[in-house]
Scaffold this active site. Structure first.
Site, mmCIF file in Angstrom:
data_model
loop_
_atom_site.group_PDB
_atom_site.id
_atom_site.type_symbol
_atom_site.label_atom_id
_atom_site.label_comp_id
_atom_site.label_asym_id
_atom_site.label_seq_id
_atom_site.Cartn_x
_atom_site.Cartn_y
_atom_site.Cartn_z
ATOM 1 N N ASP A 1 29.384 35.793 49.688
ATOM 2 C CA ASP A 1 29.153 35.115 50.959
ATOM 3 C C ASP A 1 29.984 33.844 51.062
ATOM 4 O OD1 ASP A 1 27.448 34.867 53.427
ATOM 5 O OD2 ASP A 1 26.850 33.015 52.421
ATOM 6 N N GLU B 1 34.339 42.598 32.094
ATOM 7 C CA GLU B 1 33.661 42.884 30.829
ATOM 8 C C GLU B 1 32.946 44.239 30.868
ATOM 9 O OE1 GLU B 1 32.532 38.180 29.932
ATOM 10 O OE2 GLU B 1 30.960 39.676 30.268
#
Length: 558
Positions: free
Chosen positions: A219, A274
Site C-alpha cells: 500500500d 529466501e
C-alpha cells in the site's frame, strides 16, 4: 495509432507465476459474512473458495484483515501480525490459505507500511513517552511553530482533507508535539529512517510468508521515505506533485516517490527471495509513469500497478497508447505489466463507462453532483465494461479484477450521508464523495437477508437492484456477465503464452492484436458494427451479428 510494436518477454515459470496471473481482489468486510454480524470475515472467504475456483482465477489478493478501528477501511492497522477478531483468528487464516492452496489458488495479502493505526502499541508507547524518546523516533514527531508551539510544523494538507499534523496532549496534560499523518489522523506515519521500523516490517514479511502467503500488495509504496529537512516548506512552496497529465509524483516532492525508497525494497526483496518460490510483491504506486518501473525491478518489489486504463475513457486511441507504453515500460524493468479496471478505491467501471466521460475523477464529480439522479446509461456502461474486461484479459501481463465486477455490478451512488463510512467523505464535506459505493457487500442471492451476504444485514446498505446482479441470478445463465468472466478466465489459462503481442491495423475505432499462438482480440470502440477477421470465434462480450462486431464489443478469435 495502429503501430507494429512487437514486445517480447520471458516465458512463465513457477517462480514467475505472477507474470500473467488473474488476481481477484477481495475486500474482506464486504465479501461474505459467515456469522451474521453484518461484516464479512475470513471464514466467509473460505466458504466461497469453490466459487473462486469455478471462476478460474490464479490468485486472490485479500485487502487488510488486521485488527483495526476501521478509520480507513482497515488500512489503519493496529497489529500487522494478527487477524481482526471481528473477522476471525490466525487459525481461520491458516484454514483459508490451506483451502486456497488445495484449490490451486495462490494468496496475496496487503501490507500497509507507510502508517499504522493510532491504536498500534508503538504509537501508544510514543504518546506515553517523553519528547526525544526512542518510542517517538519510530514515528514523525515535531515541535509546533508559534510562541508556544500552537501552530503545526507546516501548513500541509492530508490526503483525506484537513491538516497533515495532529497535536498530542502530553502525559502531564499540557499541549505537546505534533505528529505527521498524510492520510487520516488515526494513521500516524512511520519514520522509515528508523532501523527498528525497517527491521519490524522484515519480520512481518517473514511472518506471513511462513504461513503460506505467496505475495504482498504494498500500500502507498511510494510514500515511505520523506525529506523533512527543516525549515519545512509551506504548501505553496512545495514542488508540483508531478509533471504528467494527472499531476502524479515525479520524485521532487518531500514525501512522494523519493529515490531513497528503493533501498527499502531492495532489503524486502532479499527477504522475499529466501522462499521457494520467491514471494511476489506488487507496488501500489500513484507516481509519474516514467518512474513507475523503478518499483518493478527484479531487485525491488518486482511489479507495480499500472492504473492508466482505470483512468481512461472508453476510447480506442487512449487504450492503445496506454497498452503500448506500459508493455514497453514492463519490458524495460524486466517485470510484466499489471492491468486493472476497478478496485476498492475507485468508481466501478460499468458505471464509469455509462457516463459521457468515464475518467475516474470525472465520475467522482458526477457522484458528488447527485449520482444516479444525474443519469447513467447502465446498459451502455455494462456493455463497454464487458468489452474492456475481455480486452484486458487478452493482454500479456497480470490482470487484477475486483470482487463483484464479474457480476457487472454498478457503483452504489446514492448512499445516505448517515450510512457512509469512508473518512474521505466526512473530512471533505461537499468536496469528496468517498469510496463506499464500490465497497457495498456483494449480492450472492437474489432473495434473502442482505442478498445472501449474511444472515443479519450488511454494514453498508445494498440497493434493491442488487437482486438483478446476484450470483444465483447469473449462475449457468448463458450470456450473463458471470458466465462470460468464467469462460474468459478459462480460455485465458488455456491460451497463456509468451508475453508478446502484435498489433493489426483495423481502423481508428478498433483495437486488434494477436498473441504468439494465434489468439486474437478485437475490440470495437466505435458506434457502428465493423467486419470481423476470419477465424473461429472463441468468445465475445456481447451478441455478434453475422460476420459483424457490434459497437462496444470485444471478440476473441483463434
Amino acid at each position: 495509432m495502429n503501430s507494429p510494436e512487437d514486445v517480447s518477454y520471458s516465458v512463465d515459470t513457477d517462480a514467475s507465476w505472477w507474470r500473467q496471473a488473474s488476481v481477484y481482489q477481495i475486500y474482506p468486510r464486504s465479501f461474505s459474512d459467515s456469522n451474521g454480524d453484518g461484516l464479512g470475515d475470513v471464514r466467509g472467504i473460505t466458504a466461497k473458495v469453490p466459487y473462486l475456483k469455478a471462476l478460474g482465477i490464479d490468485a486472490v489478493w485479500v485487502s487488510p484483515f488486521y485488527p483495526s478501528a476501521l478509520a480507513d477501511g482497515g488500512y489503519d492497522v493496529d497489529n500487522y501480525r494478527n487477524v481482526d477478531p471481528r473477522l476471525g483468528t490466525l487459525a481461520d487464516f491458516d484454514e483459508l490459505a490451506a483451502a486456497l492452496q488445495t484449490a490451486g489458488i495462490r494468496i496475496v495479502v496487503d501490507i500497509v507500511p507507510n502508517h499504522s493505526s493510532d491504536r498500534h502499541e508503538w504509537f501508544q508507547e510514543a504518546l506515553a513517552a517523553p519528547k526525544g524518546s526512542a518510542a517517538r523516533q519510530r514515528y514523525i514527531f515535531r515541535d509546533g511553530l508559534g510562541e508556544n508551539g500552537e501552530l503545526p510544523p507546516s501548513d500541509w494538507d492530508s490526503k483525506f482533507g484537513g491538516p497533515a499534523w495532529e497535536r498530542i496532549t502530553e502525559t502531564d496534560g499540557t499541549p505537546g508535539q505534533w505528529y505527521l499523518h498524510i492520510f487520516a489522523k488515526e494513521q500516524p506515519d512511520f519514520n522509515w529512517d528508523n532501523a527498528e521500523v525497517r527491521g519490524d516490517f522484515l519480520r512481518t514479511l517473514r511472518f506471513w510468508s511462513d504461513r503460506g502467503v505467496d505475495g504482498f500488495r504494498v500500500d502507498v509504496a511510494h510514500a515511505l521515505v520523506k525529506d523533512l529537512s527543516e525549515p519545512l516548506p509551506s504548501k505553496a512552496e512545495l514542488p508540483q506533485e508531478g509533471t504528467g497529465v494527472d499531476g502524479l509524483p515525479d520524485g521532487s516532492h518531500p514525501f512522494w516517490d523519493r529515490d531513497e525508497v528503493h533501498s527499502i525494497y531492495a532489503h524486502w526483496r532479499s527477504v522475499l527471495n529466501e522462499y521457494t518460490p520467491p514471494r511476489a510483491a506488487v507496488a501500489e504506486t500513484w507516481v509519474h509513469a516514467d518512474r513507475r518501473s523503478r518499483y518493478a525491478t527484479p531487485d525491488g518489489l518486482g511489479q507495480a500497478f499500472n492504473f492508466d486504463l482505470l483512468q481512461a475513457d472508453f476510447d480506442a486511441e487512449q487504450f492503445h497508447a496506454i497498452i503500448v507504453k506500459n508493455l514497453a515500460e514492463a519490458a524495460s524493468s524486466g517485470a510484466s505489466s499489471t492491468w486493472v479496471l476497478s478496485n476498492h478505491d475507485v468508481v466501478r467501471h460499468p458505471t464509469r463507462y455509462g457516463l459521457p466521460q468515464s475518467g475516474e475523477r470525472r465520475c467522482r464529480d458526477w457522484l458528488l453532483a447527485g449520482g444516479p439522479a444525474s443519469g447513467v446509461d447502465t446498459e451502455l456502461g455494462l456493455g463497454r465494461a464487458r468489452a474492456a474486461s475481455l480486452l484486458m484479459f487478452a493482454l500479456p501481463g497480470s490482470a487484477y479484477l475486483y470482487q463483484g465486477e464479474e457480476l457487472g455490478l454498478q457503483e452504489v451512488g446514492d448512499i445516505a450521508a448517515g450510512e457512509r463510512q469512508d473518512p474521505a467523505f466526512f473530512r471533505n464535506p461537499g468536496v469528496a464523495i468517498g469510496r463506499d459505493g464500490c465497497r457495498v457487500p456483494l449480492p450472492w442471492t437474489a432473495e434473502g437477508p442482505s442478498f445472501g451476504f449474511g444472515e443479519d444485514g450488511a454494514h453498508l446498505p445494498q440497493p434493491k437492484w442488487f437482486a438483478n446482479y446476484a450470483v444465483d441470478a447469473q449462475d449457468k445463465v448463458m450470456g450473463s456477465t458471470l458466465e462470460m468472466y468464467r469462460e474468459a478466465l478459462r480460455y485465458r489459462r488455456l491460451l497463456r503464452t509468451e508475453e508478446r503481442l502484435t498489433w493489426v491495423s483495423a481502423g481508428d475505432s478498433v483495437l486488434h492484436f494477436v498473441r504468439p499462438n494465434g489468439w486474437q482480440s478485437v475490440t470495437n470502440f466505435g458506434t457502428g458494427p465493423v467486419e470481423l477477421p476470419e477465424g473461429i470465434i472463441l468468445l465475445s462480450s456481447g451478441p455478434l451479428t453475422g460476420s459483424k462486431l457490434p459497437a462496444s464489443t470485444t471478440a476473441w478469435i483463434i
